[in-house]
Each structure stands twice: as C-alpha cells, then as structure tokens.
Design a protein around this motif. Structure first.
Motif, PDB file in Angstrom:
ATOM      1  N   ARG A  99      57.792  81.408  54.837  1.00  0.00           N
ATOM      2  CA  ARG A  99      58.133  81.739  54.369  1.00  0.00           C
ATOM      3  C   ARG A  99      58.142  80.812  52.662  1.00  0.00           C
ATOM      4  NH1 ARG A  99      58.686  86.606  53.547  1.00  0.00           N
ATOM      5  NH2 ARG A  99      59.779  86.683  51.378  1.00  0.00           N
ATOM      6  N   ALA A 100      56.402  79.373  53.414  1.00  0.00           N
ATOM      7  CA  ALA A 100      56.182  78.606  52.123  1.00  0.00           C
ATOM      8  C   ALA A 100      55.367  79.226  51.416  1.00  0.00           C
ATOM      9  CB  ALA A 100      55.933  77.199  52.849  1.00  0.00           C
ATOM     10  N   THR A 101      55.205  78.940  50.506  1.00  0.00           N
ATOM     11  CA  THR A 101      54.387  79.678  49.577  1.00  0.00           C
ATOM     12  C   THR A 101      53.331  78.949  49.068  1.00  0.00           C
ATOM     13  OG1 THR A 101      56.200  80.636  48.022  1.00  0.00           O
ATOM     14  CG2 THR A 101      53.967  79.981  47.498  1.00  0.00           C
ATOM     15  N   ILE A 102      52.179  79.711  49.794  1.00  0.00           N
ATOM     16  CA  ILE A 102      50.668  79.491  49.400  1.00  0.00           C
ATOM     17  C   ILE A 102      49.717  79.535  48.016  1.00  0.00           C
ATOM     18  CG2 ILE A 102      48.621  78.150  50.977  1.00  0.00           C
ATOM     19  CD1 ILE A 102      51.155  77.526  52.577  1.00  0.00           C
ATOM     20  N   ILE A 128      52.879  83.498  51.728  1.00  0.00           N
ATOM     21  CA  ILE A 128      53.671  82.887  51.811  1.00  0.00           C
ATOM     22  C   ILE A 128      52.636  83.476  53.283  1.00  0.00           C
ATOM     23  CG2 ILE A 128      55.359  83.424  50.454  1.00  0.00           C
ATOM     24  CD1 ILE A 128      56.360  85.407  52.253  1.00  0.00           C
ATOM     25  N   THR A 129      53.833  81.788  53.854  1.00  0.00           N
ATOM     26  CA  THR A 129      53.519  81.599  55.685  1.00  0.00           C
ATOM     27  C   THR A 129      54.512  82.723  56.492  1.00  0.00           C
ATOM     28  OG1 THR A 129      55.285  80.065  55.805  1.00  0.00           O
ATOM     29  CG2 THR A 129      53.172  79.636  55.111  1.00  0.00           C
ATOM     30  N   ASP A 130      53.911  83.295  57.663  1.00  0.00           N
ATOM     31  CA  ASP A 130      54.414  83.708  58.818  1.00  0.00           C
ATOM     32  C   ASP A 130      55.608  83.356  59.025  1.00  0.00           C
ATOM     33  OD1 ASP A 130      52.972  82.766  60.534  1.00  0.00           O
ATOM     34  OD2 ASP A 130      51.275  83.926  61.199  1.00  0.00           O
ATOM     35  N   ASP A 131      55.997  83.768  60.092  1.00  0.00           N
ATOM     36  CA  ASP A 131      57.222  83.975  60.917  1.00  0.00           C
ATOM     37  C   ASP A 131      56.880  82.240  62.152  1.00  0.00           C
ATOM     38  OD1 ASP A 131      55.698  84.957  62.544  1.00  0.00           O
ATOM     39  OD2 ASP A 131      57.474  86.403  63.465  1.00  0.00           O
ATOM     40  N   ILE A 149      44.511  73.733  47.324  1.00  0.00           N
ATOM     41  CA  ILE A 149      45.918  74.156  48.059  1.00  0.00           C
ATOM     42  C   ILE A 149      47.330  73.374  47.791  1.00  0.00           C
ATOM     43  CG2 ILE A 149      46.933  75.730  49.791  1.00  0.00           C
ATOM     44  CD1 ILE A 149      44.037  76.609  49.229  1.00  0.00           C
ATOM     45  N   LYS A 150      48.126  74.651  47.121  1.00  0.00           N
ATOM     46  CA  LYS A 150      49.222  73.879  46.773  1.00  0.00           C
ATOM     47  C   LYS A 150      50.193  74.678  47.753  1.00  0.00           C
ATOM     48  CE  LYS A 150      51.985  75.148  43.558  1.00  0.00           C
ATOM     49  NZ  LYS A 150      52.434  74.945  41.642  1.00  0.00           N
ATOM     50  N   ILE A 151      51.347  73.781  48.779  1.00  0.00           N
ATOM     51  CA  ILE A 151      52.330  74.507  49.522  1.00  0.00           C
ATOM     52  C   ILE A 151      53.420  74.016  48.879  1.00  0.00           C
ATOM     53  CG2 ILE A 151      53.508  74.432  51.693  1.00  0.00           C
ATOM     54  CD1 ILE A 151      50.040  73.089  51.550  1.00  0.00           C
ATOM     55  N   SER A 152      53.851  75.253  48.469  1.00  0.00           N
ATOM     56  CA  SER A 152      55.576  74.542  47.585  1.00  0.00           C
ATOM     57  C   SER A 152      56.863  76.062  48.894  1.00  0.00           C
ATOM     58  CB  SER A 152      55.626  75.089  46.212  1.00  0.00           C
ATOM     59  OG  SER A 152      54.831  76.317  45.719  1.00  0.00           O
ATOM     60  N   GLY A 153      58.294  75.395  47.995  1.00  0.00           N
ATOM     61  CA  GLY A 153      59.159  75.603  48.338  1.00  0.00           C
ATOM     62  C   GLY A 153      59.768  75.133  48.519  1.00  0.00           C
ATOM     63  N   VAL A 154      61.686  75.950  48.624  1.00  0.00           N
ATOM     64  CA  VAL A 154      63.153  75.449  47.628  1.00  0.00           C
ATOM     65  C   VAL A 154      63.162  74.012  48.575  1.00  0.00           C
ATOM     66  CG1 VAL A 154      65.416  75.494  47.249  1.00  0.00           C
ATOM     67  CG2 VAL A 154      63.189  77.496  46.869  1.00  0.00           C
ATOM     68  N   ALA A 155      63.166  73.869  49.870  1.00  0.00           N
ATOM     69  CA  ALA A 155      63.687  73.251  50.928  1.00  0.00           C
ATOM     70  C   ALA A 155      63.116  72.353  51.126  1.00  0.00           C
ATOM     71  CB  ALA A 155      64.207  73.855  52.436  1.00  0.00           C
ATOM     72  N   PHE A 156      61.967  71.701  50.181  1.00  0.00           N
ATOM     73  CA  PHE A 156      60.620  70.668  51.031  1.00  0.00           C
ATOM     74  C   PHE A 156      59.823  70.215  50.068  1.00  0.00           C
ATOM     75  CE2 PHE A 156      58.860  74.496  52.492  1.00  0.00           C
ATOM     76  CZ  PHE A 156      57.816  75.130  51.829  1.00  0.00           C
ATOM     77  N   GLN A 157      59.675  68.982  49.730  1.00  0.00           N
ATOM     78  CA  GLN A 157      58.938  68.135  48.551  1.00  0.00           C
ATOM     79  C   GLN A 157      57.405  69.144  48.867  1.00  0.00           C
ATOM     80  OE1 GLN A 157      58.625  64.158  49.525  1.00  0.00           O
ATOM     81  NE2 GLN A 157      60.727  64.152  50.079  1.00  0.00           N
ATOM     82  N   THR A 158      56.743  69.286  47.420  1.00  0.00           N
ATOM     83  CA  THR A 158      55.299  70.347  47.018  1.00  0.00           C
ATOM     84  C   THR A 158      54.586  69.247  47.712  1.00  0.00           C
ATOM     85  OG1 THR A 158      56.468  71.818  44.932  1.00  0.00           O
ATOM     86  CG2 THR A 158      54.243  71.152  45.379  1.00  0.00           C
ATOM     87  N   LYS A 159      53.204  69.821  47.992  1.00  0.00           N
ATOM     88  CA  LYS A 159      52.464  69.037  48.433  1.00  0.00           C
ATOM     89  C   LYS A 159      50.329  69.682  48.217  1.00  0.00           C
ATOM     90  CE  LYS A 159      50.329  66.695  52.620  1.00  0.00           C
ATOM     91  NZ  LYS A 159      50.785  66.546  54.260  1.00  0.00           N
TER      92      LYS A 159
END
Length: 249
Positions: A39-42, A52-55, A69-79
């Motif tokens: 469930r990371a946002t791509i 979003i990424t799968d399980d 490409i941006k990878i973002s989410g609440v629990a980790f640093q945006t890359k």
C-alpha cells in the motif's frame, strides 16, 4: 499555410507513434529493510498516473526512460527515482526505501489566529480556474426557502462530491495546474542548453529534471516570488542530487 498544415497532419501520426513506442510497462517492487512494503503510493510525476503496491510490495505501471517515479507513504521517507533503460528488464526492478524514525518528537501548543492558520487571509484571494472548481465542489451553498431553517439550508453538493471522489479529483487538478505554471516559468527563464551545458543534465532527462525541481518547496517559492537568483542557486544544488539519482542502482 495550407501546405504546412498538410505536412503537420502527415507527420503527426509518426510523432505520436514515436512517443507511444517508448512507453513500456515497468514491473517493480518496493522494500524497506528487505521487507516488502504494501500500500505504498506510486506516482509517475511525468503524467500523474498513480497507484499503490500490492500485498507483496509489487506494482506495474506504464512509463518510459527518463520518467520520474515518486514512492510515498505515511510510515516511510518519500523517494524519487529516475527510470533508466535497464530498469525495464525482465527482472523485477527493486526500489529500496527508508522507514521514518521518531516521526513525532515534540508537540508544541501555540496561540494561533485565523490568519496564521490560513483560514482568513488579509488579502483578497484570487482563484485559478482549477481552484474555483474545487472551491465550488467543496463548500456548501445556501438554498433559500428549503426546510425550516431561517435563511436557508446547506446544499448537498459537498457530500455528494466527496462520496463520488470528485473533490479528490479536483484537488489533484489544482496541484497539476500549479506545477504546470511553475514549469512554464522555468522554460521562460532557462533555455534547454542551460540544463545540458551548464548543469550537465543529459538531454533526454531534462524534462524529468524539470518535474523533479518543481517538487522542491524552496525552489517553488523562489519561482513564485520571481527570485531568479535564488531559484538558480537552488536549482544547481538540485541538479547535483538529480544526477546522483541517475547513477543509483
């Protein structure tokens, strides 16, 4: 003029085909400390595509070499990742991210006013077309003569729009509009050769670099305040980071 128009019509399919043929499907996986991230946002910054990424942390997205490409989410640093030709190989492209630590170290309670919170502006707000549509969709409006309330009642449009996802779509449209405005300003201020000759950005990655720098808050503020000197200084620093991304594995 007619001849030029006919030539344009003749070559248009070739131009479209040349763009389409470069688009491929990227198969990738997001991990943090060797653990799949679900469930990371791509987001493909270049065209706004988002998923979003799968399980098991995997995703597939249409993209091409040079896309950002941006990878973002609440629990980790945006890359941010600049895609290279080898990333589209048969093997799944692995993207490593970092988990956020000590997200909330201190809470401060201060006296806030409506102006400091952004609720009330000391100046008149001038809305862009996208902002006007979002404002209309998000706010209730009085409906005279309905119900038992004196002066009217709140309309149902905001609730219906929220349920339908239209408000979220319009918010995204506002953000895209803001970035497009910044991109136009960048292209007004700087020629392509500045990026390729001075900053040493490969020509095929120049557009991706432009999308990369408008994501930077300080650079965006410098552009908005028409401070070209500051914008150029910040952009030179961002160019070093971007070229570092190009060499990441």
């Amino acid at each position: 003029m007619k001849k030029l128009f006919l030539l344009f019509l003749i070559f248009l399919p070739f131009l479209i085909f040349s763009q389409i043929k470069n688009i491929k499907i990227l198969h990738a996986k997001v991990i943090a400390n060797s653990i799949p991230v679900e469930r990371a946002t791509i987001t493909n910054i270049m065209d706004g595509t988002s998923l979003i990424t799968d399980d098991i942390g995997q995703f597939s997205i249409y993209a091409k070499e040079g896309d950002l490409i941006k990878i973002s989410g609440v629990a980790f640093q945006t890359k941010l990742v600049v895609l290279k030709a080898e990333d589209f190989g048969e093997n799944i492209f692995i993207i490593s991210i970092k988990v956020k630590l000590n997200q909330l170290e201190e809470v401060k309670v201060t006296k806030l006013s409506g102006v400091s919170l952004g609720i009330i502006s000391p100046f008149t707000k001038h809305y862009t077309p996208a902002e006007r549509k979002l404002n209309s969709a998000s706010n209730a409006y009085p409906t005279l003569g309905v119900g038992n309330f004196i002066g009217g009642s709140a309309g149902l449009d905001p609730v219906l729009n929220w349920m339908s996802g239209r408000t979220a779509m319009l918010k995204k449209e506002v953000e895209v509009e803001k970035k497009e405005t910044l991109m136009d300003k960048i292209e007004d201020w700087y020629e392509t050769k500045y990026f390729t000759q001075t900053l040493k950005i490969p020509e095929e990655y120049v557009k991706g670099f432009e999308y990369y720098i408008v994501e930077d808050t300080q650079f965006a503020e410098a552009i908005k305040s028409k401070n070209k000197t500051m914008a150029t200084f910040i952009m030179n620093e961002l160019a070093l980071r971007y070229k570092g991304l190009l060499h990441e594995k």
